[in-house]
Enzyme design. Structure first.
Site, short mmCIF file in Angstrom:
data_model
loop_
_atom_site.label_atom_id
_atom_site.label_comp_id
_atom_site.label_asym_id
_atom_site.label_seq_id
_atom_site.Cartn_x
_atom_site.Cartn_y
_atom_site.Cartn_z
N ASP A 59 0.83 -1.19 0.00
CA ASP A 59 0.00 0.00 0.00
C ASP A 59 0.88 1.25 0.00
O ASP A 59 2.00 1.25 0.51
CB ASP A 59 -0.88 -0.03 1.26
CG ASP A 59 -2.00 0.98 1.21
OD1 ASP A 59 -3.14 0.55 0.98
OD2 ASP A 59 -1.75 2.19 1.41
N LYS B 264 0.59 3.57 1.86
CA LYS B 264 0.83 3.97 3.25
C LYS B 264 2.07 3.32 3.86
O LYS B 264 2.46 3.67 4.96
CB LYS B 264 -0.37 3.58 4.12
CG LYS B 264 -1.60 4.43 3.89
CD LYS B 264 -2.79 3.87 4.64
CE LYS B 264 -4.08 4.59 4.27
NZ LYS B 264 -5.24 3.71 4.31
N TYR C 184 -15.55 0.59 5.04
CA TYR C 184 -16.83 1.17 4.67
C TYR C 184 -16.98 2.44 5.49
O TYR C 184 -16.93 2.36 6.70
CB TYR C 184 -17.99 0.22 4.93
CG TYR C 184 -19.25 0.71 4.26
CD1 TYR C 184 -19.43 0.52 2.89
CD2 TYR C 184 -20.21 1.43 4.96
CE1 TYR C 184 -20.56 1.00 2.26
CE2 TYR C 184 -21.33 1.92 4.32
CZ TYR C 184 -21.51 1.69 2.97
OH TYR C 184 -22.61 2.17 2.33
N SER D 246 -12.37 5.17 0.38
CA SER D 246 -12.13 6.42 -0.36
C SER D 246 -12.27 6.19 -1.85
O SER D 246 -12.56 7.11 -2.61
CB SER D 246 -10.73 6.95 -0.10
OG SER D 246 -10.56 7.28 1.25
N TYR D 247 -12.02 4.93 -2.28
CA TYR D 247 -12.03 4.61 -3.71
C TYR D 247 -13.01 3.47 -3.95
O TYR D 247 -12.94 2.42 -3.29
CB TYR D 247 -10.62 4.21 -4.17
CG TYR D 247 -9.62 5.30 -3.90
CD1 TYR D 247 -9.53 6.40 -4.75
CD2 TYR D 247 -8.81 5.27 -2.77
CE1 TYR D 247 -8.64 7.43 -4.49
CE2 TYR D 247 -7.93 6.30 -2.49
CZ TYR D 247 -7.84 7.37 -3.36
OH TYR D 247 -6.98 8.39 -3.10
N TYR D 248 -13.91 3.67 -4.91
CA TYR D 248 -15.00 2.72 -5.11
C TYR D 248 -14.68 1.65 -6.15
O TYR D 248 -15.40 1.49 -7.14
CB TYR D 248 -16.29 3.49 -5.42
CG TYR D 248 -16.69 4.41 -4.29
CD1 TYR D 248 -17.20 3.89 -3.11
CD2 TYR D 248 -16.54 5.80 -4.39
CE1 TYR D 248 -17.56 4.71 -2.05
CE2 TYR D 248 -16.89 6.63 -3.33
CZ TYR D 248 -17.40 6.09 -2.17
OH TYR D 248 -17.75 6.91 -1.14
N HIS D 249 -13.60 0.95 -5.92
CA HIS D 249 -13.26 -0.25 -6.70
C HIS D 249 -12.81 -1.26 -5.64
O HIS D 249 -11.99 -0.92 -4.78
CB HIS D 249 -12.12 0.05 -7.69
CG HIS D 249 -11.69 -1.16 -8.46
ND1 HIS D 249 -12.04 -1.36 -9.78
CD2 HIS D 249 -10.96 -2.25 -8.10
CE1 HIS D 249 -11.53 -2.52 -10.20
NE2 HIS D 249 -10.87 -3.08 -9.19
N HIS E 219 -11.26 -3.52 -3.07
CA HIS E 219 -9.89 -3.81 -2.62
C HIS E 219 -9.93 -4.21 -1.15
O HIS E 219 -10.88 -3.88 -0.43
CB HIS E 219 -8.99 -2.58 -2.82
CG HIS E 219 -9.48 -1.36 -2.13
ND1 HIS E 219 -10.42 -0.51 -2.70
CD2 HIS E 219 -9.20 -0.82 -0.92
CE1 HIS E 219 -10.68 0.47 -1.87
NE2 HIS E 219 -9.96 0.31 -0.77
P1 M7G Z 1 -9.66 3.05 0.88
O1 M7G Z 1 -10.28 2.17 1.89
O2 M7G Z 1 -10.46 3.29 -0.37
O3 M7G Z 1 -9.33 4.47 1.46
O4 M7G Z 1 -8.29 2.40 0.53
P2 M7G Z 1 -8.25 5.11 2.43
O5 M7G Z 1 -7.18 5.70 1.53
O6 M7G Z 1 -9.01 6.21 3.11
O7 M7G Z 1 -7.76 4.05 3.35
C1 M7G Z 1 -7.51 2.74 -0.56
C2 M7G Z 1 -6.12 2.26 -0.27
O8 M7G Z 1 -5.32 2.43 -1.42
C3 M7G Z 1 -5.45 3.06 0.84
O9 M7G Z 1 -4.92 2.19 1.82
C4 M7G Z 1 -4.39 3.87 0.12
O10 M7G Z 1 -3.24 4.10 0.91
C5 M7G Z 1 -4.08 3.00 -1.07
N1 M7G Z 1 -3.61 3.74 -2.23
C6 M7G Z 1 -4.11 4.89 -2.70
N2 M7G Z 1 -3.44 5.25 -3.82
C7 M7G Z 1 -3.71 6.45 -4.59
C8 M7G Z 1 -2.49 4.29 -4.07
C9 M7G Z 1 -1.51 4.12 -5.09
O11 M7G Z 1 -1.35 4.90 -6.03
N3 M7G Z 1 -0.73 2.99 -4.98
C10 M7G Z 1 -0.88 2.09 -3.96
N4 M7G Z 1 -0.06 1.04 -3.92
N5 M7G Z 1 -1.81 2.24 -2.99
C11 M7G Z 1 -2.61 3.33 -3.06
#
Ligand code: M7G
Length: 338
Positions: free
Chosen positions: A163, A165, A263, A266-269, A271
């Site tokens: 991730d 993070k 839930y 942040s991203y609606y695909h 994972h």
């Molecule tokens: P989420 O639950 O949609 O939202 O998780 P959150 O960001 O509020 O936790 C999306 C996850 O994708 C998060 O853990 C982000 O750190 C991770 N993430 C986001 N982006 C833009 C990227 C990326 O470009 N590369 C990778 N490897 N992880 C990402």
């Protein structure tokens, strides 16, 4: 072609947030050449066992702050490698990013299936444009060299990778994510019995040998990713997925992994998040994280449409656009301060 190579390619617009406990500082910046906004998330990296030698061998002056009986406090200036700061840079950043990272009040929303249909779903359907980074991962246009494990099946396949993070310098804050190949699963609410093979495939334990999933042997490869100075467990045979892949790649046991879905995400695909169980990862809190094992159990043993019927509570911050929608619909009311 990068418009930035050093921090002084940017100027400060505003300090968005700082946190002494997490040792983070989040800045709203602007590029000096293109004048576009950026968000820089600065975080001091955790200690690792490897650093102990450097700490003890370095000729560091201990600067006394105070002493009381047997208790003393010093400030020490250690060599550079102890003092790395991870910098997650979003550029150009949208208003959504600026809002997400600003210090702000959080609310807990109670979302019934009806509220989901009337307020949340129409909002989600407008958010389709923010997924380019996800498609880049699935199409191997970005981060391809970081892939830990891959199963290319269109229905129950996924890509497992570190991730954003996680800076991958030590395992005690391991944060890996699985991105599903299947499109169209927006959130937890969409999951039903037809997705059980996908969910189980992502979760599957190395210990489950004769399970019905063992037919899924189309995993391409599991690659030990290089982690600075860490022992990599030896590469296993094929057929291993997620938790097993994490065991093989990072030598973190399945029983030390917290596997969950957000839930609201942040991203609606679709994972799935994998974090080290001893790490209080951001977002691994009640009101956001749903354990994948619970999700499978609820769908398999209680109701195929469990999540379509369930009232779900979630944390949401006041600058999130969904919060404004919920507020307008009268679902949540904002606290006003004079
Ligand atoms: P989420 O639950 O949609 O939202 O998780 P959150 O960001 O509020 O936790 C999306 C996850 O994708 C998060 O853990 C982000 O750190 C991770 N993430 C986001 N982006 C833009 C990227 C990326 O470009 N590369 C990778 N490897 N992880 C990402």
């Amino acid at each position: 072609k990068m418009k930035y190579e050093a921090m002084n390619d940017f100027q400060l617009v505003k300090i968005l947030a700082e946190d002494a406990r997490n040792k983070t500082l989040i800045l709203h910046l602007q590029n000096k050449v293109e004048h576009k906004d950026a968000v820089s998330i600065l975080e001091k990296t955790p200690f690792s066992n490897k650093m102990v030698d450097t700490i003890l061998s370095s000729d560091v002056k201990m600067e006394l702050q105070f002493n009381n009986d047997i208790y003393s406090q010093f400030l020490c200036k250690f060599p550079e490698e102890i003092n790395f700061v991870k910098n997650t840079l979003i550029y150009p950043a949208t208003e959504k990013h600026l809002n997400k990272y600003s210090a702000q009040r959080t609310y807990l929303v109670t979302e019934t299936p009806d509220i989901y249909q009337k307020v949340t779903l129409p909002f989600i359907e407008e958010q389709a444009g923010h997924l380019q980074w996800v498609y880049n991962i699935l199409e191997k246009k970005a981060e391809a060299d970081r892939i830990v494990c891959e199963d290319p099946h269109p229905e129950h396949g996924f890509i497992l990778l570190p991730d954003l993070k996680w800076e991958q310098t030590q395992l005690n804050n391991l944060y890996v994510m699985a991105v599903s190949y299947k499109h169209g699963i927006k959130t937890l609410r969409d999951l039903n019995a037809t997705h059980l093979p996908l969910l189980k495939n992502i979760l599957k334990q190395g210990t489950v040998r004769n399970n019905q999933m063992s037919g899924f042997s189309n995993v391409l490869y599991c690659r030990p990713t290089s982690i600075l100075g860490f022992h990599m467990a030896s590469r296993g045979g094929q057929g291993s997925v997620s938790r097993e892949a994490i065991l093989k790649t990072y030598n973190v046991h399945p029983s030390q992994l917290r596997v969950f879905v957000h839930y609201q995400p942040s991203y609606y695909h679709f994972h799935v998040h994998f974090t080290h169980v001893e790490y209080d990862a951001p977002g691994s809190v009640v009101g956001r994280a749903h354990l994948l094992q619970d999700i499978i159990d609820n769908i398999e043993n209680f109701d195929s449409n469990y999540y379509a019927k369930k009232t779900l509570q979630f944390n949401i911050s006041e600058k999130n656009k969904l919060f404004s929608r919920l507020k307008t619909a009268g679902i949540v009311s904002e606290i006003t301060v004079e």
